[in-house]
Design a protein around this motif. Structure first.
Motif, PDB file in Angstrom:
ATOM      1  N   THR A 134       0.861  -1.176   0.000  1.00  0.00           N
ATOM      2  CA  THR A 134       0.000   0.000   0.000  1.00  0.00           C
ATOM      3  C   THR A 134       0.901   1.231   0.000  1.00  0.00           C
ATOM      4  N   GLU A 135       0.322   2.379  -0.404  1.00  0.00           N
ATOM      5  CA  GLU A 135       1.144   3.569  -0.554  1.00  0.00           C
ATOM      6  C   GLU A 135       1.864   3.946   0.739  1.00  0.00           C
ATOM      7  N   GLU A 136       1.142   3.854   1.860  1.00  0.00           N
ATOM      8  CA  GLU A 136       1.715   4.258   3.140  1.00  0.00           C
ATOM      9  C   GLU A 136       2.868   3.336   3.542  1.00  0.00           C
ATOM     10  N   VAL A 137       2.659   2.046   3.375  1.00  0.00           N
ATOM     11  CA  VAL A 137       3.693   1.081   3.770  1.00  0.00           C
ATOM     12  C   VAL A 137       4.887   1.162   2.819  1.00  0.00           C
ATOM     13  N   ILE A 138       4.622   1.415   1.532  1.00  0.00           N
ATOM     14  CA  ILE A 138       5.716   1.583   0.572  1.00  0.00           C
ATOM     15  C   ILE A 138       6.586   2.773   0.978  1.00  0.00           C
ATOM     16  N   ARG A 139       5.920   3.877   1.345  1.00  0.00           N
ATOM     17  CA  ARG A 139       6.667   5.069   1.746  1.00  0.00           C
ATOM     18  C   ARG A 139       7.569   4.755   2.939  1.00  0.00           C
ATOM     19  N   ARG A 140       7.006   4.026   3.896  1.00  0.00           N
ATOM     20  CA  ARG A 140       7.786   3.664   5.089  1.00  0.00           C
ATOM     21  C   ARG A 140       8.957   2.748   4.719  1.00  0.00           C
ATOM     22  N   ARG A 141       8.712   1.778   3.829  1.00  0.00           N
ATOM     23  CA  ARG A 141       9.800   0.856   3.452  1.00  0.00           C
ATOM     24  C   ARG A 141      10.929   1.599   2.747  1.00  0.00           C
ATOM     25  N   LEU A 142      10.563   2.609   1.952  1.00  0.00           N
ATOM     26  CA  LEU A 142      11.617   3.401   1.292  1.00  0.00           C
ATOM     27  C   LEU A 142      12.407   4.230   2.302  1.00  0.00           C
ATOM     28  N   GLU A 143      11.718   4.774   3.304  1.00  0.00           N
ATOM     29  CA  GLU A 143      12.417   5.519   4.366  1.00  0.00           C
ATOM     30  C   GLU A 143      13.382   4.611   5.105  1.00  0.00           C
ATOM     31  N   VAL A 144      12.885   3.430   5.445  1.00  0.00           N
ATOM     32  CA  VAL A 144      13.718   2.463   6.167  1.00  0.00           C
ATOM     33  C   VAL A 144      14.909   2.061   5.294  1.00  0.00           C
ATOM     34  N   TYR A 145      14.654   1.882   4.010  1.00  0.00           N
ATOM     35  CA  TYR A 145      15.741   1.545   3.089  1.00  0.00           C
ATOM     36  C   TYR A 145      16.821   2.624   3.122  1.00  0.00           C
ATOM     37  N   ARG A 146      16.395   3.891   2.982  1.00  0.00           N
ATOM     38  CA  ARG A 146      17.392   4.971   2.950  1.00  0.00           C
ATOM     39  C   ARG A 146      18.171   5.082   4.245  1.00  0.00           C
ATOM     40  N   ALA A 147      17.456   4.962   5.366  1.00  0.00           N
ATOM     41  CA  ALA A 147      18.111   5.155   6.667  1.00  0.00           C
ATOM     42  C   ALA A 147      18.983   3.970   7.059  1.00  0.00           C
ATOM     43  N   GLU A 148      18.495   2.756   6.828  1.00  0.00           N
ATOM     44  CA  GLU A 148      19.167   1.566   7.382  1.00  0.00           C
ATOM     45  C   GLU A 148      19.965   0.774   6.350  1.00  0.00           C
ATOM     46  N   THR A 149      19.411   0.649   5.147  1.00  0.00           N
ATOM     47  CA  THR A 149      20.010  -0.282   4.177  1.00  0.00           C
ATOM     48  C   THR A 149      20.992   0.401   3.229  1.00  0.00           C
ATOM     49  N   ALA A 150      20.652   1.619   2.770  1.00  0.00           N
ATOM     50  CA  ALA A 150      21.548   2.298   1.825  1.00  0.00           C
ATOM     51  C   ALA A 150      22.986   2.441   2.352  1.00  0.00           C
ATOM     52  N   PRO A 151      23.198   2.641   3.660  1.00  0.00           N
ATOM     53  CA  PRO A 151      24.588   2.705   4.159  1.00  0.00           C
ATOM     54  C   PRO A 151      25.419   1.458   3.841  1.00  0.00           C
ATOM     55  N   LEU A 152      24.750   0.354   3.525  1.00  0.00           N
ATOM     56  CA  LEU A 152      25.499  -0.869   3.176  1.00  0.00           C
ATOM     57  C   LEU A 152      26.231  -0.729   1.842  1.00  0.00           C
ATOM     58  N   ILE A 153      25.793   0.217   1.005  1.00  0.00           N
ATOM     59  CA  ILE A 153      26.487   0.431  -0.270  1.00  0.00           C
ATOM     60  C   ILE A 153      27.925   0.861   0.016  1.00  0.00           C
ATOM     61  N   ASP A 154      28.085   1.814   0.936  1.00  0.00           N
ATOM     62  CA  ASP A 154      29.445   2.230   1.313  1.00  0.00           C
ATOM     63  C   ASP A 154      30.164   1.138   2.101  1.00  0.00           C
ATOM     64  N   TYR A 155      29.419   0.477   2.946  1.00  0.00           N
ATOM     65  CA  TYR A 155      30.005  -0.596   3.776  1.00  0.00           C
ATOM     66  C   TYR A 155      30.693  -1.634   2.872  1.00  0.00           C
ATOM     67  N   TYR A 156      29.987  -2.075   1.841  1.00  0.00           N
ATOM     68  CA  TYR A 156      30.568  -3.088   0.961  1.00  0.00           C
ATOM     69  C   TYR A 156      31.520  -2.483  -0.067  1.00  0.00           C
ATOM     70  N   GLY A 157      31.268  -1.211  -0.426  1.00  0.00           N
ATOM     71  CA  GLY A 157      32.202  -0.516  -1.310  1.00  0.00           C
ATOM     72  C   GLY A 157      33.579  -0.424  -0.655  1.00  0.00           C
ATOM     73  N   ASP A 158      33.605  -0.056   0.609  1.00  0.00           N
ATOM     74  CA  ASP A 158      34.867   0.040   1.356  1.00  0.00           C
ATOM     75  C   ASP A 158      35.590  -1.297   1.390  1.00  0.00           C
ATOM     76  N   ARG A 159      34.820  -2.376   1.396  1.00  0.00           N
ATOM     77  CA  ARG A 159      35.421  -3.717   1.456  1.00  0.00           C
ATOM     78  C   ARG A 159      35.709  -4.289   0.066  1.00  0.00           C
ATOM     79  N   LYS A 160      35.515  -3.445  -0.959  1.00  0.00           N
ATOM     80  CA  LYS A 160      35.799  -3.838  -2.351  1.00  0.00           C
ATOM     81  C   LYS A 160      34.971  -5.047  -2.805  1.00  0.00           C
ATOM     82  N   LYS A 161      33.746  -5.129  -2.310  1.00  0.00           N
ATOM     83  CA  LYS A 161      32.897  -6.269  -2.668  1.00  0.00           C
ATOM     84  C   LYS A 161      31.734  -5.866  -3.552  1.00  0.00           C
TER      85      LYS A 161
END
Ligand code: AMP
Length: 184
Positions: A134-161
């Protein structure tokens, strides 16, 4: 031996691509979201505990997903490789996974970041129509993605993976680019 972690916002096509690639490579596709939805359907102990989190677009507590990933990666079929889809979803889970893989001698994992812009992922999720789409839950999942999951891009980038694939193209083109990138 292929061990891959799929990263990316909800709606980027991780599930579809991970499934296709896993079939192609004949290795298990391990989706924590799928395992949780199945557990919810069967109303197992795990499913009952996860339900309210999944329904509202929040992450379920680390312990629940960490236990299930540890259990799943210890199965005999995971010895030949695997694709993890939806785990890890935050830095604490990534640190857990790093230790786990070392302990069970399953290193050498690489991370595919399947990227796509917000308007594309929102449109795809609304079209999919899952219970938590649903629109509301999608919005929340995207917020959670940006706050919690997107930092993993740098985390794994730093590890050259980290490998990056453009998710904003046709399903076939994503599959093609993905196969090229993991073969390189
Ligand atoms: P997905 O199918 O990957 O979109 O996951 C659906 C839902 O399952 C998420 O919105 C979370 O509530 C939950 N979930 C899946 N994987 C995880 C994880 N690694 N950590 C916490 N919650 C998760």
């Amino acid at each position: 031996m292929t061990r891959l972690i799929f990263l990316g916002p909800p709606g980027a096509g991780k599930g579809t691509q991970a499934q296709t690639l896993a079939e192609h490579l004949n290795i298990p596709h391990i989706s924590t979201g799928e395992i949780l939805r199945q557990a919810m359907k069967e109303q197992t102990h795990l499913g009952i505990k996860a339900q309210a989190y999944v329904d509202s677009g929040e992450l379920v507590p680390d312990q629940l997903v960490e236990d299930l990933v540890q259990e799943r990666l210890s199965q005999p079929d995971a010895k030949n490789g695997w694709i993890l889809d939806g785990f890890p979803r935050k830095v604490t889970q990534a640190a857990f996974l790093e230790k786990l893989l070392e302990a069970i001698h399953q290193g050498g994992e690489r991370v595919v970041n399947l990227d796509a812009p917000d308007e594309i992922v929102i449109a795809r999720l609304l079209a999919r129509g899952r219970k938590d789409d649903t629109e509301e839950v999608i919005r929340r999942r995207l917020e959670v993605y940006r706050a919690e999951t997107a930092p993993l891009i740098d985390y794994y980038g730093d590890r050259k993976k980290l490998l990056t694939v453009n998710g904003n193209q046709s399903q076939e083109d994503v599959t093609g680019e993905l196969q090229k990138v993991i073969a390189s």
